[in-house]
Design an enzyme around this catalytic site. Structure first.
Site, short mmCIF file in Angstrom:
data_model
loop_
_atom_site.label_atom_id
_atom_site.label_comp_id
_atom_site.label_asym_id
_atom_site.label_seq_id
_atom_site.Cartn_x
_atom_site.Cartn_y
_atom_site.Cartn_z
N GLY A 179 -12.68 -28.42 -10.27
CA GLY A 179 -12.04 -27.94 -11.51
C GLY A 179 -12.88 -26.90 -12.22
O GLY A 179 -12.42 -26.28 -13.18
N CYS B 117 -14.21 -24.38 -16.84
CA CYS B 117 -13.37 -24.63 -18.02
C CYS B 117 -13.18 -26.13 -18.22
O CYS B 117 -13.39 -26.66 -19.32
CB CYS B 117 -12.03 -23.93 -17.84
N HIS C 213 7.09 -18.87 -46.26
CA HIS C 213 6.34 -18.84 -47.51
C HIS C 213 6.05 -20.27 -47.96
O HIS C 213 6.95 -21.11 -47.89
CB HIS C 213 7.13 -18.12 -48.60
C1 LIG Z 1 -19.29 -23.25 -22.68
C2 LIG Z 1 -18.11 -22.41 -22.30
C3 LIG Z 1 -16.97 -22.42 -23.08
C4 LIG Z 1 -15.89 -21.64 -22.75
N1 LIG Z 1 -14.79 -21.63 -23.56
C5 LIG Z 1 -13.74 -20.86 -23.27
C6 LIG Z 1 -12.59 -20.86 -24.09
O1 LIG Z 1 -12.51 -21.57 -25.10
N2 LIG Z 1 -11.55 -20.07 -23.75
C7 LIG Z 1 -11.60 -19.26 -22.64
O2 LIG Z 1 -10.63 -18.54 -22.38
N3 LIG Z 1 -12.68 -19.25 -21.83
C8 LIG Z 1 -13.75 -20.03 -22.12
N4 LIG Z 1 -14.83 -20.02 -21.28
C9 LIG Z 1 -14.81 -19.18 -20.08
C10 LIG Z 1 -14.04 -19.88 -18.95
O3 LIG Z 1 -14.54 -21.17 -18.77
C11 LIG Z 1 -14.16 -19.08 -17.66
O4 LIG Z 1 -13.74 -17.75 -17.88
C12 LIG Z 1 -13.30 -19.67 -16.55
O5 LIG Z 1 -13.51 -21.04 -16.43
C13 LIG Z 1 -13.59 -18.96 -15.24
O6 LIG Z 1 -12.87 -19.57 -14.20
P1 LIG Z 1 -13.22 -19.23 -12.68
O7 LIG Z 1 -12.21 -19.94 -11.87
O8 LIG Z 1 -13.38 -17.78 -12.51
O9 LIG Z 1 -14.66 -19.85 -12.45
P2 LIG Z 1 -15.14 -21.37 -12.46
O10 LIG Z 1 -14.24 -22.23 -13.23
O11 LIG Z 1 -16.56 -21.32 -12.83
O12 LIG Z 1 -14.98 -21.82 -10.95
C14 LIG Z 1 -15.83 -21.36 -9.94
C15 LIG Z 1 -16.08 -22.50 -8.99
O13 LIG Z 1 -16.63 -21.97 -7.79
C16 LIG Z 1 -17.63 -22.84 -7.32
N5 LIG Z 1 -18.54 -22.05 -6.52
C17 LIG Z 1 -19.23 -20.95 -6.93
N6 LIG Z 1 -19.94 -20.43 -5.92
C18 LIG Z 1 -19.70 -21.23 -4.85
C19 LIG Z 1 -20.17 -21.20 -3.51
N7 LIG Z 1 -20.98 -20.23 -3.08
N8 LIG Z 1 -19.77 -22.18 -2.68
C20 LIG Z 1 -18.93 -23.18 -3.11
N9 LIG Z 1 -18.44 -23.22 -4.35
C21 LIG Z 1 -18.82 -22.26 -5.23
C22 LIG Z 1 -18.28 -23.37 -8.60
O14 LIG Z 1 -18.95 -24.58 -8.35
C23 LIG Z 1 -17.08 -23.51 -9.53
O15 LIG Z 1 -16.53 -24.80 -9.51
C24 LIG Z 1 -15.93 -20.83 -21.58
C25 LIG Z 1 -17.08 -20.83 -20.76
C26 LIG Z 1 -18.15 -21.61 -21.11
C27 LIG Z 1 -19.36 -21.61 -20.23
#
Ligand SMILES: Cc1cc2nc3c(=O)[nH]c(=O)nc-3n(C[C@H](O)[C@H](O)[C@H](O)COP(=O)(O)OP(=O)(O)OC[C@H]3O[C@@H](n4cnc5c(N)ncnc54)[C@H](O)[C@@H]3O)c2cc1C
Ligand SMILES: NC(=O)c1ccc[n+]([C@@H]2O[C@H](COP(=O)([O-])OP(=O)(O)OC[C@H]3O[C@@H](n4cnc5c(N)ncnc54)[C@H](O)[C@@H]3O)[C@@H](O)[C@H]2O)c1
Length: 488
Positions: free
Chosen positions: A36, A39, A470
């Site tokens: 997951g 996020c 309002h």
């Molecule tokens: C504290 C915090 C609060 C946030 N709050 C908000 C918010 O309120 N609203 C908002 O819009 N955004 C928010 N964000 C940003 C948001 O969480 C991210 O933009 C979003 O989750 C990115 O999703 P993603 O799928 O790109 O990456 P991720 O959800 O990080 O998923 C990437 C996945 O890939 C896996 N992975 C990476 N490299 C490898 C590898 N080499 N081999 C195997 N697995 C791997 C990781 O383990 C991870 O599970 C927040 C971020 C943080 C840190």
């Protein structure tokens, strides 16, 4: 070596598009960490589950503004953590179990780090070679840990090391009595609000004068003014060295150089230090260079408008990316949007037969126009589209209106709590170019403006073409729209 039809790397937003359209594909999902992703496990969702009670506590403590006796609620930290993470961890394991179960017989979950060895091949940490016809890279980003004298970077986020990032801060046992936060961006401002409202003594180290420096300058100034009035912020400061002893951290401080000479304490001691100095895409950890993929700004995987990964400027057949690994916006709603585009385009690619054979016309394009975001701090901040500086830089002849919350009746009900709505529009086209809101429920107040920009409505159409209840707070948005000045 095992060959798959599809390899997905990362189960954050990557997990979203993999539905029944792809049930005929022999698929591997590589996930080295929490199922997951960010996020769900350490990002948007748990932070906001902390922010909500923190905001209630802050309001109770400030109740005398409204002629109520103030109270300082005692927090059950362990209970709060348990309520939040028992819910989140159940969703995490539910997702993992579902993908690993015989309800998804075409899917194999690989619970390991993978890195590229070629354009269509990766190696797992335990040395298995995986090849795939098509690959979706959704590997996200990780917190940057700056080098500071005395800081053992390898130990950051370990349970017994009192220096940590957003990856572990919410799950650590025991609420810190004193917390130093390095950084003054979004993560820093959200956690500063959470911890200080819940009773931790928080000190923020900000290198410059402005907090939330990446948003519209006037909105950042308004936020800084309000935030500084009730929080401890050392502007113009940075950590020179860190000493960890007996579970305590002592930071040596020095001027950052951005504000000249500033009057700083020589050292500051705390029970914990939160590093919140940005997040960098996981391209190096994936060794995307071994695949020959292009990287933008030295960090982000380069993609075209169809989310196809590029190599030497051309799309790599059957390889897509989404989310923080490639996006100019590190935001979950943007990653979700990109995941939808990847899902559609992967479907078209599969239907076309050979990887890369889909016609350009059959591919959906990503929409990064007027991306909104919100900072759930105290006060809240929401932003959309261009800042005033960006609108001018883009050559627009602009009209700008800043409306105070205290100008409308609901603002009076809130005892003139500070807050502004700032809207920037183009004088000729009358279209909204951007907006910033600082104040109570900014993240909700901005939605009519998001809708207006998405559907190309002019500012006057939005202001006068609908009812505004309002005396509800959105009247401040209505008044800001009415205050814009257009030609003719
Ligand atoms: C504290 C915090 C609060 C946030 N709050 C908000 C918010 O309120 N609203 C908002 O819009 N955004 C928010 N964000 C940003 C948001 O969480 C991210 O933009 C979003 O989750 C990115 O999703 P993603 O799928 O790109 O990456 P991720 O959800 O990080 O998923 C990437 C996945 O890939 C896996 N992975 C990476 N490299 C490898 C590898 N080499 N081999 C195997 N697995 C791997 C990781 O383990 C991870 O599970 C927040 C971020 C943080 C840190
Ligand atoms: N509510 C939300 O939507 C939300 C919440 C949290 C995170 N996020 C996403 O996560 C991203 C990362 O958040 P973030 O707060 O880490 O990044 P950021 O870019 O918002 O802020 C980084 C901060 O660290 C400072 N900094 C950088 N290097 C430093 C150094 N060496 N020493 C001291 N300070 C330094 C910067 O000046 C800035 O204040 C955000 O850009 C955002 O897209 C979104």
């Amino acid at each position: 070596m095992t060959h798959y039809d599809l390899l997905l790397i990362g189960t954050g937003s990557g997990n979203m598009f993999l539905d029944k359209r792809f049930k005929g594909l022999k698929t591997a999902i590589a996930e080295e960490w929490h199922f997951g992703g960010t996020c769900l496990n350490v990002g948007c969702i748990p932070t906001k589950m902390f922010v909500y009670p923190a905001t209630l506590a802050e309001q109770a403590a400030q109740a005398d503004r409204y002629n109520l006796s103030p109270t300082h609620p005692q927090i059950d930290w362990a209970g709060l953590q348990d309520r939040i993470f028992s819910r989140i961890d159940a969703i995490e394991s539910g997702g993992r179990d579902y993908r690993s179960s015989d309800r998804q017989p075409n899917i194999t979950v690989v619970t390991e780090h993978v890195h590229f060895t070629g354009q269509k091949s990766v190696r797992t940490a335990s040395g298995e070679e995986i090849t795939a016809d098509r690959i979706v890279i959704a590997a996200g980003a990780h917190p940057v840990v700056p080098s500071i004298e005395g800081l053992d970077a390898a130990r950051v986020d370990e349970a017994d090391y009192p220096v940590f990032t957003s990856n572990t801060v919410m799950r650590r046992s025991g609420q810190p009595r004193r917390l130093v936060i390095i950084g003054s961006g979004i993560i820093a401002m959200e956690f500063a609000h959470v911890f200080s409202a819940l009773g931790t003594e928080v000190t923020v180290l900000a290198r410059g004068a402005r907090l939330l420096g990446s948003i519209d300058a006037e909105a950042a100034d308004e936020f800084t003014r309000i935030f500084d009035s009730s929080h401890s912020v050392l502007h113009g400061a940075q950590a020179k060295h860190i000493d960890v002893a007996d579970g305590e951290v002592t930071l040596g401080l020095e001027p950052s150089g951005r504000l000249g000479e500033v009057d700083l304490p020589e050292t500051i001691t705390a029970d914990g230090v939160l590093i919140a100095t940005g997040r960098v895409p996981n391209t190096a950890e994936l060794d995307v260079a071994a695949a020959g993929f292009d990287v933008t700004d030295g960090q982000r995987l380069a993609v075209d408008r169809h989310q196809r990964v590029l190599s030497a400027g051309a799309p790599v057949p059957g390889v897509f990316a989404l989310g923080d690994i490639c996006s100019p916006h590190q935001l979950k709603h943007v990653a979700n949007h990109e995941a939808k585009i990847v899902g559609r385009n992967l479907d078209a690619d599969v239907a076309a037969g050979q990887p890369g054979a889909a016609r350009e016309d059959d591919l959906a394009a990503v929409n990064h126009h007027a991306v909104p975001g919100a900072v759930f701090s105290s006060p809240q901040v929401a932003y959309l589209g261009m800042s005033e500086q960006e609108a001018k830089g883009a050559g627009h002849d602009i009209t700008v209106k800043v409306q105070q919350f205290s100008d409308v009746a609901y603002g009076w009900a809130m005892a003139d709590d500070p807050g502004i709505v700032k809207i920037i529009a183009d004088r000729q086209s009358r279209l909204i170019l951007g907006a910033s809101i600082v104040g109570h429920e900014a993240s909700m107040l901005i939605q009519p403006l998001i809708q207006a920009m998405a559907f190309g409505q002019t500012a006057d159409e939005v202001a006068t073409g609908q009812y505004w209840i309002h005396p509800a707070l959105p009247e401040v948005v209505e008044n800001a729209l009415l205050g814009l000045e257009f030609d003719d």
